[in-house]
Enzyme design. Structure first.
Site, mmCIF file in Angstrom:
data_model
loop_
_atom_site.group_PDB
_atom_site.id
_atom_site.type_symbol
_atom_site.label_atom_id
_atom_site.label_comp_id
_atom_site.label_asym_id
_atom_site.label_seq_id
_atom_site.Cartn_x
_atom_site.Cartn_y
_atom_site.Cartn_z
ATOM 1 C CD GLU A 17 -2.797 1.577 0.870
ATOM 2 O OE1 GLU A 17 -2.777 1.378 -0.342
ATOM 3 O OE2 GLU A 17 -3.758 2.058 1.484
ATOM 4 C CB THR A 67 -3.752 8.142 -2.550
ATOM 5 O OG1 THR A 67 -4.977 7.485 -2.862
ATOM 6 C CG2 THR A 67 -3.634 8.269 -1.052
HETATM 7 N N1 HSE Z 1 -6.485 7.861 4.748
HETATM 8 C C1 HSE Z 1 -5.949 7.906 3.418
HETATM 9 C C2 HSE Z 1 -6.030 9.324 2.895
HETATM 10 C C3 HSE Z 1 -6.722 6.980 2.545
HETATM 11 O O1 HSE Z 1 -7.059 9.954 3.111
HETATM 12 O O2 HSE Z 1 -5.063 9.791 2.298
HETATM 13 C C4 HSE Z 1 -6.272 6.974 1.117
HETATM 14 O O3 HSE Z 1 -7.118 6.150 0.361
#
Ligand code: HSE
Length: 323
Positions: free
Chosen positions: A137, A190
């Site tokens: 990840e 992301t």
């Molecule tokens: N918690 C992470 C973010 C999840 O918000 O960047 C990314 O899918």
């Protein structure tokens, strides 16, 4: 050492997509989804380490280089942890759209870790599997967060406490808690969505956020819909990230107008989730969200409706025989 002849030669695992953050729980809350996920097939082959990686369902966009593929990195994590010199061929079948905010890299990584562990007879515990999945990840998001991988691994609504090792706490949910998701046909990376957040938050945003996160946990334990609804907002990430998703504010508002108790960005977006009390409102809510994305941003959406208690990763097929 496990008896190699008794071990499977092929294992196929499904790991579900997930909604992370859930408003107030940036990097600590996540929820598994039903009916959407990635599959990983691992096979024992001649050679040492990861011998090959193939990917389908991604229109050729997911890297097959083992050093850049989430599932392969997780498999490698399992091999290292078990000090195994086995050769493994990996097939990834993407069911989760890329850069959708639905935990696609995490699901591939979780499926890879669970499959490799079963292939090698490792019996790693779930914390070890989570840590292996997080290696995969991390490559995608550039950060160490487990709020997608944890629910994808164990299912349900999960609080994941950061640390070494991270700790997963599955939270209770009301029987009729349903999540509705609209995935508009656009992408948000992301890594980029994390970069724009910077590294500091105003003190009062922190107070609001940790108050809401604590309130959410209390609301879930008490089955208190009003408390859950009140706490379902994000004072930290959404105010900054909302602009990455055209139409977001209207889509969120349309979900609440259609009967959701609250809504927000799923992970780093662009998908939007809404929590609903029962499936009937959830049907109306996904329709309203998809219409709002069409009207505001001119994009079509896929939709998902799922119980809050969706199952986590599972072995679909395990073949034992002569290697
Ligand atoms: N918690 C992470 C973010 C999840 O918000 O960047 C990314 O899918």
């Amino acid at each position: 050492m496990p008896d190699r002849d008794a071990l499977p030669h092929t294992v196929r695992v499904f790991a579900p997509a997930s909604v992370s953050n859930l408003g107030c729980g940036f990097d600590i809350f996540g929820m598994a989804l039903e009916g959407i996920g990635d599959e990983v097939v691992v096979r024992a082959v001649e050679g040492t380490g990861i011998v090959s990686v193939t990917v389908s369902g991604d229109a050729g966009r997911v890297p097959t280089d083992p050093a850049r593929n989430a599932a392969a990195l997780a498999v490698d994590g399992v091999l290292n942890r078990l000090e195994s010199a086995a050769g493994v061929a990996i097939q990834v079948r993407k069911g989760i759209p890329m850069a959708s905010g639905l935990g696609g890299s995490a699901a591939s990584a979780v499926a890879g870790a669970v499959a490799a562990d079963a292939l090698l007879g490792g019996n790693l515990d779930r914390t070890a599997l989570l840590e292996c999945a997080m290696i995969g990840e991390r490559k995608g998001s550039g950060a160490n967060h487990a709020d997608n991988a944890a629910p994808s691994l164990i299912g349900g609504f999960v609080l994941v406490l950061p640390g070494t090792p991270p700790q997963m706490v599955q939270l209770p949910t009301p029987d009729d808690l349903v999540v509705a998701v609209a995935h508009p046909h656009m992408e948000v990376e992301t890594r980029q969505a994390r970069m724009i957040l910077g590294h500091t938050i105003p003190l009062m945003a922190g107070v609001q956020q940790w108050g809401n996160a604590a309130g959410m946990v209390a609301g879930l334990f008490r089955g208190d819909w009003e408390l859950i609804a009140r706490c379902l907002c994000d004072a930290v990430a959404e105010p900054v990230r909302g602009k990455l998703v055209p139409g977001f504010e209207r889509v969120r508002a349309s979900a609440v107008e259609a009967g959701a108790i609250g809504a927000g960005l799923s992970g780093s977006g662009p998908s939007v989730f809404a929590l609903c009390r029962g499936r009937d409102p959830a049907e109306r809510v996904v329709t309203a969200m998809a219409e709002a994305f069409r009207d505001e941003a001119g994009v079509e959406s896929d939709t998902v409706i799922s119980a809050a208690r969706a199952a986590g990763a599972r072995i679909l097929d395990l073949r034992i025989g002569t290697r």
